[in-house]
Design a protein around this motif. Structure first.
Motif, PDB file in Angstrom:
ATOM      1  N   UNK B 201       0.835  -1.205   0.000  1.00 15.04           N
ATOM      2  CA  UNK B 201       0.000   0.000   0.000  1.00 15.04           C
ATOM      3  C   UNK B 201       0.866   1.249   0.000  1.00 15.04           C
ATOM      4  N   UNK B 202       1.923   1.226   0.810  1.00 17.39           N
ATOM      5  CA  UNK B 202       2.798   2.390   0.882  1.00 17.39           C
ATOM      6  C   UNK B 202       3.481   2.641  -0.457  1.00 17.39           C
ATOM      7  N   UNK B 203       3.909   1.563  -1.093  1.00 11.75           N
ATOM      8  CA  UNK B 203       4.629   1.726  -2.366  1.00 11.75           C
ATOM      9  C   UNK B 203       3.700   2.300  -3.426  1.00 11.75           C
ATOM     10  N   UNK B 204       2.497   1.715  -3.529  1.00 14.50           N
ATOM     11  CA  UNK B 204       1.555   2.166  -4.563  1.00 14.50           C
ATOM     12  C   UNK B 204       1.174   3.623  -4.336  1.00 14.50           C
ATOM     13  N   UNK B 205       0.843   3.952  -3.060  1.00 13.83           N
ATOM     14  CA  UNK B 205       0.430   5.341  -2.815  1.00 13.83           C
ATOM     15  C   UNK B 205       1.598   6.294  -3.047  1.00 13.83           C
ATOM     16  N   UNK B 248      -4.851   1.574  -5.815  1.00 15.61           N
ATOM     17  CA  UNK B 248      -4.671   1.687  -4.371  1.00 15.61           C
ATOM     18  C   UNK B 248      -5.977   1.421  -3.632  1.00 15.61           C
ATOM     19  N   UNK B 249      -7.044   2.063  -4.103  1.00 19.77           N
ATOM     20  CA  UNK B 249      -8.349   1.866  -3.459  1.00 19.77           C
ATOM     21  C   UNK B 249      -8.741   0.392  -3.487  1.00 19.77           C
ATOM     22  N   UNK B 250      -8.544  -0.234  -4.659  1.00 20.19           N
ATOM     23  CA  UNK B 250      -8.909  -1.646  -4.797  1.00 20.19           C
ATOM     24  C   UNK B 250      -8.124  -2.487  -3.800  1.00 20.19           C
ATOM     25  N   UNK B 251      -6.808  -2.215  -3.724  1.00 21.89           N
ATOM     26  CA  UNK B 251      -5.964  -2.983  -2.801  1.00 21.89           C
ATOM     27  C   UNK B 251      -6.420  -2.787  -1.368  1.00 21.89           C
ATOM     28  N   UNK B 252      -6.689  -1.534  -1.018  1.00 21.42           N
ATOM     29  CA  UNK B 252      -6.960  -1.249   0.385  1.00 21.42           C
ATOM     30  C   UNK B 252      -8.295  -1.857   0.827  1.00 21.42           C
ATOM     31  N   UNK B 253      -9.330  -1.623   0.001  1.00 20.46           N
ATOM     32  CA  UNK B 253     -10.630  -2.163   0.411  1.00 20.46           C
ATOM     33  C   UNK B 253     -10.671  -3.668   0.212  1.00 20.46           C
ATOM     34  N   UNK B 254     -10.001  -4.162  -0.843  1.00 13.62           N
ATOM     35  CA  UNK B 254      -9.942  -5.606  -1.054  1.00 13.62           C
ATOM     36  C   UNK B 254      -9.289  -6.287   0.138  1.00 13.62           C
ATOM     37  N   UNK B 255      -8.226  -5.673   0.642  1.00 19.91           N
ATOM     38  CA  UNK B 255      -7.527  -6.250   1.785  1.00 19.91           C
ATOM     39  C   UNK B 255      -8.427  -6.258   3.017  1.00 19.91           C
ATOM     40  N   UNK B 256      -9.150  -5.132   3.225  1.00 22.68           N
ATOM     41  CA  UNK B 256     -10.063  -5.073   4.379  1.00 22.68           C
ATOM     42  C   UNK B 256     -11.129  -6.161   4.260  1.00 22.68           C
ATOM     43  N   UNK B 257     -11.672  -6.324   3.042  1.00 22.24           N
ATOM     44  CA  UNK B 257     -12.714  -7.329   2.844  1.00 22.24           C
ATOM     45  C   UNK B 257     -12.155  -8.732   3.044  1.00 22.24           C
TER      46      UNK B 257
END
Lengths: 257, 643, 260
Positions: B201-205, B248-257
């Motif tokens: 996440x840090x790298x992508x953002x 980034x959004x996909x990764x972050x929410x996908x990870x939460x889900x």
């Protein structure tokens, strides 16, 4: 009253001291930069370092030059400056404040010596003031503020002396301290922005004269341009505005090298 | 005054404020200048200066990759400013780190003491190496004008492609490792931020932020120097950033889900609101703005988009670095103004360096003409005294330095008393011992021991908790009197009363719970309405007026220290309430414990039996003095110290 | 032998003898409550404390000396060590003051000397100097009720389980520190829930260094991989552009390969 005193010896003192130190540093550096700029702009690159050194030291210490011309004035002034600088820095009570607030301390003057030095500053300061006021040639070259400085400078000494020898105090200790601290802070605040700045600029004044205060090439043209005579050659305005006499003097060795 | 000079004036002012704080920081330590605590040991300086700074400088590797690896030559003109921004960004990070480290002069220890398991070790090394790479990448620009360095320059230009590749690899590592730093604290970070893929996440953002930062910087400098905004050039960069943000959004929410943490999104904690603000600023709002038609044409629209996105991503770093901590006490960390000033000061210094480089070297294809550098421009005058300040350039020098000096002085004025702040102790005024608590106190004691309450219940029992926290000592005053021989024994403890008063409470002199008090009333003694004494009547002549050279109080107040008192008074500095009570009580208890071989009566629990519940007062007191469970433990004094 | 401490909170009378002994043995100065304290009695000058809450119970707090300590894995200069004997100790001379150990510790144990211009991290070291020479920590030595005892970790675990077995109903059936975050050297048995000693979360069994390990192990691969990918891309794109340029030249009728 205690709150006012605490403010003056706490935040206000820090402000004044910071402004004094940084402000003096600032004008010192700016002056050096201006000397550099001036030197760069000059066509005349000859700098007489020996003369600058001789002049600077000569005017700084009274025994060399001023002594011969005005022995009393030079002695009084010299003593005044010594007391003015030494007493506040090496007073035991001031060092104590430093130790309490920052944790650093240094050697202190004996209290008796400090008392005598304070008296010395008060009387020499008063003497300088009277000299300026009563001696008519001095009066003629004095501005209004010149009468103000010796009086302001001896204020903290008078109040400090009275406060520390309270038998003679007309008012309470606290009132004396209030005036003492506020006048001290005011002096620190004013130093870098007024003629008091000569405390660091004095060694530079001869340097400025010797190095930077020369006419840059083309100065006359720019003056002419500013005055609206740009279309006329400079020498038309004033035939004497040529560098020929100076060059000749240099050739003859009249201007020190 | 032109835009550039106005900005410079403000930056110099910030720098001056920061200088005052910086001096205080290094003289008095972190406690005096930050709001950090044992619960939140990392704060703004880590979150913004270090993590935010590294992320903001991501433009360097993104743009060099675009131009030198992907060969998109139309972006060639922005390589130099991007590399310069990255270089200054990393220098700022290093400087910020020097402020945050407790022992900044040990920073080089990372080169000799190795712990490869630590992400911070890796970040430190990568940043050091990447800073070197950036220096080598940027060096050819200032070297252009120096003919002596021509061979070095040629060599570095030849080395460019390897340098770019190493730079990209290093950036990948430490941009992601900044996220790895937090992998070790799953119980500390709020679940909406903690994730095993934090490094990704840090790298992508960081890539997104790098692109946005390039846009922001281009438009801002265009505004400053009145250049033509590079709107057309920036558009594809913005769109690329948009795709990165979608990823980034996909990764972050996908990870939460994937980890089943989505329910936190609707929890009621304040961190959740913070999360939504952050996500909106860093991705959602910029994405919406990117889709608008204005983004293609309007430079204002572009830079607003970029500004919102960079704010959001920096907020993300600050959140992870300290704001979104779950601290045990639930205490919220908010930065002190001094911390903010230092951060702004570092940014200001970096910006000033950037402007200097831009004005003096060929960072852009055309060096911007300084609107004030024209020698024919009229000189400026000081408005106050109408003194000559010189040509506009020289006048600028005079004004900037004045702004710096004044701001620094103002900073020193604002800094309270750093000494007191560095002690970290909040003044805790003391209060009278509470009387008539006999029943409650004895019942508490009786309940604990299982024995019936003694007959003295209700009379002569005091509760000593001068800070009113209800943590205190039930003091059986009557029992002590009885044991020590009746009324005559008062003098054993009541060592120094106020004049003409045999019962003044301890709190009247021991006025702070934990700090010593100057109990000598200077005003009263020196005032004409009081004792009307001159200084020299107490202070010795010829010495500084301290407690070292002064008449003892007992010279005048002969009855103040009664014969038989337990404690001898040597100075008028009254110790803290806690110290005074401990010294007084424990001294006797230790003696008796030794004499009668009853060690238990010298233990803390003998007197500290727990919290007393003042039912009526509790709510009020707790709302104001809430340090429940603050246990201050002091070793008992040596018997020899107590007379 | 793996040094360990077992604290039985039901036996603690809250006398604070352990705290005083710790202060004496480690030459810790008196401290005052400060702004940055965490309200659990621990500070840079107080390495163990007795928490008097909740509800008239007494719980001793100190460093847990994890079997796989997060602080040791986090320290960038290796100032923290897990010793063979069990205690987690530190070399202040190596410390750079980054405070990552404080962030990493799941129990919030390491404390900082915030008031000092030359600050260090400080915490309980299980009286390493004493136990190295066969002694025992000062706190367990002075405990009047043997509520906190010192010994080999396996033996203490056995004692703990024995007490749990022999007094059903008296304790919560759990040894705190047996397995969470990989196990700790300081164990507790208690009649109350001790999750307030941590950040209030139920800890898993995974040692925390394991959480960063995959990321750290990927570092060399990421470096080499990214470098190789970039170099490869560079080569491919350059090659393709060259070919395109040649083709364009051919179409334009120029001689192939001729570059002026």
């Amino acid at each position: 009253m205690t709150a006012w005193i605490d403010f003056a010896r706490g935040p206000l003192f820090r402000l004044s001291l910071a402004l004094m130190v940084l402000g003096l540093l600032r004008i010192f550096i700016i002056t050096l930069l201006e000397v550099r700029d001036g030197y760069r702009a000059n066509s005349d690159k000859i700098v007489s370092w020996k003369e600058i050194r001789r002049q600077t030291l000569g005017w700084l210490f009274p025994m060399f030059r001023l002594w011969r011309q005005r022995p009393i004035y030079s002695t009084v002034s010299f003593l005044f400056h010594i007391g003015l600088i030494v007493t506040p820095i090496f007073l035991a009570s001031h060092i104590l404040l430093w130790r309490q607030s920052v944790g650093i301390s240094w050697a202190a003057l004996p209290q008796v010596a400090a008392n005598w030095l304070a008296l010395l500053v008060i009387f020499t300061g008063a003497g300088l003031f009277l000299g300026r006021a009563l001696y008519s040639p001095a009066r003629k070259i004095s501005h209004r503020q010149d009468y103000f400085w010796p009086l302001l400078l001896i204020t903290p000494f008078v109040t400090g002396y009275i406060a520390s020898n309270a038998v003679i105090s007309p008012r309470t200790y606290q009132e004396m301290m209030l005036v003492h601290i506020y006048s001290g802070d005011l002096i620190l605040l004013l130093i870098p922005f007024t003629k008091l700045a000569h405390c660091v600029l004095a060694p530079l004044s001869q340097l400025v004269t010797g190095v930077a205060w020369k006419f840059p090439p083309g100065a006359g043209d720019r003056v002419a341009e500013t005055l609206g005579f740009a279309d006329r050659p400079t020498w038309v305005l004033n035939p004497r505005l040529t560098t020929a006499p100076v060059e000749e003097a240099i050739r003859k060795g009249g201007v020190a090298k | 005054m032109d835009r550039v000079r106005r900005l410079k004036l403000i930056l110099w002012m910030l720098l001056g404020l920061a200088a005052a704080v910086a001096i205080t920081r290094f003289f008095f330590g972190l406690g005096a200048t930050t709001h950090l605590s044992d619960a939140t040991p990392w704060g703004l300086w880590v979150g913004f200066d270090v993590m935010g700074g590294v992320a903001l400088a991501a433009g360097g590797f993104v743009v060099t990759a675009t131009v030198y690896i992907f060969k998109l030559d139309e972006f060639h003109s922005i390589v130099r400013p991007a590399v310069l921004t990255a270089f200054l960004g990393y220098v700022a990070v290093a400087v910020g780190l020097l402020f945050d480290l407790g022992l900044p002069w040990h920073i080089w220890y990372m080169t000799i003491y190795w712990n490869p398991h630590s992400p911070l070790f890796e970040v430190g090394w990568c940043v050091m190496l990447y800073l070197t790479v950036l220096t080598l990448e940027f060096f050819p620009v200032p070297a252009e004008d120096i003919s002596a360095l021509a061979s070095v320059r040629r060599f570095l230009v030849k080395l460019r492609i390897p340098l770019v590749i190493v730079g990209i690899a290093l950036s990948t590592l430490h941009q992601s490792s900044l996220g790895s730093l937090f992998l070790i604290m799953p119980y500390r970070l709020f679940p909406l931020w903690y994730s095993p893929i934090l490094p990704v996440l840090f790298f992508v953002s960081a890539i997104g932020l790098g692109l946005m930062m390039v846009i922001l910087e281009s438009h801002f400098t265009a505004y400053l120097y009145r250049r033509k905004p590079e709107t057309k050039l920036m558009r594809p960069l913005g769109e690329a950033a948009g795709w990165v943000l979608i990823l980034y959004l996909a990764l972050r929410f996908g990870d939460l889900a994937y980890r089943g943490q989505l329910h936190y999104l609707f929890a009621s904690a304040w961190q959740v609101k913070l999360f939504w603000v952050e996500i909106a600023a860093m991705a959602i709002v910029p994405l919406v703005m990117l889709w608008q038609r204005q983004f293609r044409k309007s430079s204002n629209w572009q830079w607003a988009t970029a500004a919102i996105a960079t704010t959001g991503i920096v907020l993300n770093r600050i959140d992870v670095g300290g704001l979104a901590d779950l601290s045990r006490g639930g205490s919220l960390y908010l930065p002190e103004w001094t911390e903010i000033v230092i951060s702004l000061g570092i940014v200001a210094a970096a910006t000033l360096l950037f402007l200097f480089m831009v004005e003096h070297f060929r960072v852009w294809e055309h060096r911007p003409a300084d609107p004030d550098a024209d020698p024919r421009k009229l000189p400026e005058f000081n408005k106050v005294g109408f003194t000559w300040l010189g040509t506009p350039v020289i006048a600028g020098r005079v004004k900037y330095s004045l702004a710096f000096v004044l701001a620094a002085g103002f900073g020193f004025l604002l800094l309270g008393s750093p000494r007191a702040a560095s002690m970290g102790a909040t003044p805790t005024p003391t209060h009278r011992a509470r009387g008539n608590v006999g029943n409650i106190g004895l019942q508490l004691a009786a309940a604990r021991t299982g024995k019936p309450a003694p007959a003295t219940a209700g009379t002569g029992v005091l509760y000593l908790d001068a800070d009113l926290t209800n943590w205190g000592v039930t003091f059986y005053h009557q029992r002590e009197i009885d044991r020590n021989g009746g009324e005559k024994s008062c003098v054993i403890c009541h060592h120094m009363n106020m004049p003409h008063d045999q019962e003044s409470g301890c709190y009247e002199c021991h006025r702070d719970m934990y700090l010593p008090t100057d109990s000598f009333r200077h005003d009263w003694h020196a005032s004409p309405k009081g004792a009307n004494l001159a200084c020299v009547q107490c202070h010795e002549r010829g010495y500084p007026r301290t407690s070292a050279h002064v008449k003892p109080c007992s010279d005048c107040h002969k009855d103040l220290v009664p014969a038989g008192a337990t404690i001898k008074i040597t100075t008028y500095i009254a110790p803290s309430y806690v110290d005074a009570m401990h010294t007084l009580c424990i001294g006797c208890h230790v003696k008796v414990a030794q004499k009668e071989n009853k060690p238990e009566i010298a233990r803390c629990a003998e007197c500290h039996k727990g919290k007393l519940n003042f039912a009526a007062a509790q709510n009020y007191l707790y709302s104001r003095h809430a340090p429940a469970g603050r246990l201050v433990v002091l070793p008992p004094p040596k018997v020899s110290e107590v007379h | 032998m793996r040094a360990a401490i077992l604290t039985d909170t039901t036996k603690c009378i809250g006398c604070s003898e352990c705290v005083i002994a710790c202060k004496k043995v480690n030459h810790l100065p008196n401290d005052i409550p400060q702004r940055w304290d965490m309200n659990d009695g621990l500070s840079a000058d107080n390495w163990t404390s007795v928490i008097g809450e909740p509800a008239d119970k007494f719980v001793r707090k100190q460093c847990r000396h994890c079997l796989e300590p997060a602080c040791v894995s986090a320290c960038p200069v290796g100032a923290m060590h897990k010793t063979e004997l069990g205690p987690v100790i530190y070399e202040s001379a190596k410390c750079i003051g980054c405070r990552y150990c404080m962030m990493a510790c799941p129990f919030g144990i390491p404390r900082y000397q915030w008031s000092d211009p030359v600050p260090h991290v400080r915490k309980c070291i299980l009286c390493y100097d004493r136990i190295k020479e066969g002694g025992q920590p000062a706190c367990t030595e002075v405990c009047p009720t043997k509520a906190t005892i010192y010994g080999d970790r396996d033996q203490l675990l056995a004692i703990a389980h024995q007490r749990l077995r022999e007094n059903p109903g008296k304790y919560i059936n759990r040894v705190w520190g047996e397995s969470e975050v990989g196990g700790t050297s300081v164990l507790y048995i208690s009649d109350i829930d001790l999750s307030f000693l941590t950040y209030g979360e139920q800890f898993g069994k995974m040692p925390l260094p394991d959480a960063t390990r995959p990321a750290m192990e990927a570092v060399p691969f990421a470096f080499v991989g990214m470098g190789a990918a970039m170099a490869g891309l560079y080569w491919i794109i350059k090659r393709r552009m060259k070919l395109e340029a040649e083709r364009a030249d051919e179409k334009a009728g120029g001689k192939p390969g001729s570059e002026e």
